[in-house]
Design an enzyme around this catalytic site. Structure first.
Site, short mmCIF file in Angstrom:
data_model
loop_
_atom_site.label_atom_id
_atom_site.label_comp_id
_atom_site.label_asym_id
_atom_site.label_seq_id
_atom_site.Cartn_x
_atom_site.Cartn_y
_atom_site.Cartn_z
N ARG A 118 -9.94 2.19 -16.46
CA ARG A 118 -9.86 2.64 -15.06
C ARG A 118 -10.54 4.00 -14.87
O ARG A 118 -11.31 4.19 -13.94
CB ARG A 118 -8.40 2.68 -14.62
CG ARG A 118 -8.20 2.81 -13.14
CD ARG A 118 -7.09 1.95 -12.62
NE ARG A 118 -5.81 2.25 -13.22
CZ ARG A 118 -4.90 3.07 -12.66
NH1 ARG A 118 -5.14 3.66 -11.52
NH2 ARG A 118 -3.75 3.28 -13.25
N HIS A 159 -3.79 1.00 5.24
CA HIS A 159 -2.85 0.01 4.70
C HIS A 159 -2.28 -0.83 5.85
O HIS A 159 -1.87 -0.27 6.88
CB HIS A 159 -1.71 0.72 3.96
CG HIS A 159 -0.72 -0.25 3.40
ND1 HIS A 159 -1.01 -1.03 2.29
CD2 HIS A 159 0.51 -0.62 3.80
CE1 HIS A 159 0.02 -1.83 2.05
NE2 HIS A 159 0.95 -1.60 2.95
N ASP A 172 -0.30 3.79 -2.18
CA ASP A 172 0.15 3.72 -0.78
C ASP A 172 1.22 4.78 -0.48
O ASP A 172 2.25 4.49 0.13
CB ASP A 172 0.70 2.31 -0.47
CG ASP A 172 -0.36 1.24 -0.59
OD1 ASP A 172 -1.55 1.56 -0.38
OD2 ASP A 172 -0.02 0.08 -0.89
C1 GRF Z 1 -7.36 -4.78 5.61
O1 GRF Z 1 -6.28 -5.48 6.16
C2 GRF Z 1 -6.90 -3.54 4.92
O2 GRF Z 1 -5.83 -2.92 5.55
C3 GRF Z 1 -6.47 -4.09 3.59
O3 GRF Z 1 -7.44 -5.03 3.27
C4 GRF Z 1 -8.01 -5.55 4.47
C5 GRF Z 1 -9.49 -5.32 4.39
O4 GRF Z 1 -10.19 -5.91 5.43
N1 GRF Z 1 -6.31 -3.02 2.64
P1 GRF Z 1 -11.74 -5.59 5.65
O5 GRF Z 1 -12.43 -5.82 4.30
O6 GRF Z 1 -11.87 -4.18 6.12
O7 GRF Z 1 -12.21 -6.58 6.67
#
Ligand code: GRF
Length: 199
Positions: free
Chosen positions: A64, A108, A144
């Protein structure tokens, strides 16, 4: 102008919302580099179209921290002042957090601290929450977890499925993330301990 680096693993609709707001001149920032851990992620194509450098960096065989060291090097090379995690599905290491302390933000799809993790929408629905939404926060060493910049709420309807709830939340994500980036770019955010304030 603030240079933004975006990490995205998938379709990149949040990235698109940022690119559109920057192009419209509503955010004093420019996305200079988009990096994905997934080859062929649609987010990369969206970045390329907006003339950002778009890079797939494979995490294969790397620890990582080794992977994140590569990301940090790319961000530095491009003079990035803000890193945005827009649907980035890997955990970032303390090495990365340290390199960009209070300069990394994440979106999130739930109202933190409820429903952290990869299935925020599903978890809220299954829990029986009546309100959910999205959270934009600074990233710290825990998943988060960092100081919340802003949140937007949506109702959970009785007949919602994960898909319908996710779509309702996503609409708010596309507003919340550019708004948070604008506040950051305008120098209007201040962090004190766990709390982020608008100046
Ligand atoms: C979103 O719902 C974001 O909150 C989550 O993953 C999704 C990504 O969507 N972490 P996108 O790739 O921005 O369309």
């Amino acid at each position: 102008m603030l240079k933004v680096g975006v990490l995205a693993s998938g379709r990149g609709s949040n990235l698109q919302a940022i690119l559109d707001e920057c192009a419209a001149g509503r955010i004093p920032a420019k996305v200079v580099v988009v990096i994905s851990d997934k080859e062929g992620a649609p987010a990369l194509e969206r970045g390329r179209k907006a003339s950002a450098e778009a890079l797939f960096i494979s995490p294969k065989g790397l620890k990582r921290e080794e992977y994140d060291a590569k990301l940090v090097a790319e961000m530095r090379k491009h003079g990035v002042g803000l890193v945005v995690l827009a649907g980035y599905m890997r955990l970032i290491s303390p090495l990365f957090v340290k390199a960009f302390r209070n300069k990394i933000i994440n979106i999130h799809p739930a109202l933190l601290p409820s429903f952290p993790g990869t299935h925020g929408q599903r978890d809220a629905l299954e829990w029986g929450a009546k309100i959910s939404g999205c959270t934009v926060h600074f990233v710290d060493e825990e998943c988060d977890h960092g100081p919340i910049i802003l949140q937007k709420a949506v109702p959970v309807m009785d007949d919602d499925t994960v898909e319908t709830l996710s779509a309702r939340i996503l609409e708010q994500e596309h507003k919340a993330l550019p708004e948070a980036i604008r506040l950051f770019a305008e120098g209007k955010l201040r962090v004190e301990g766990r709390r982020a304030f608008r100046k």
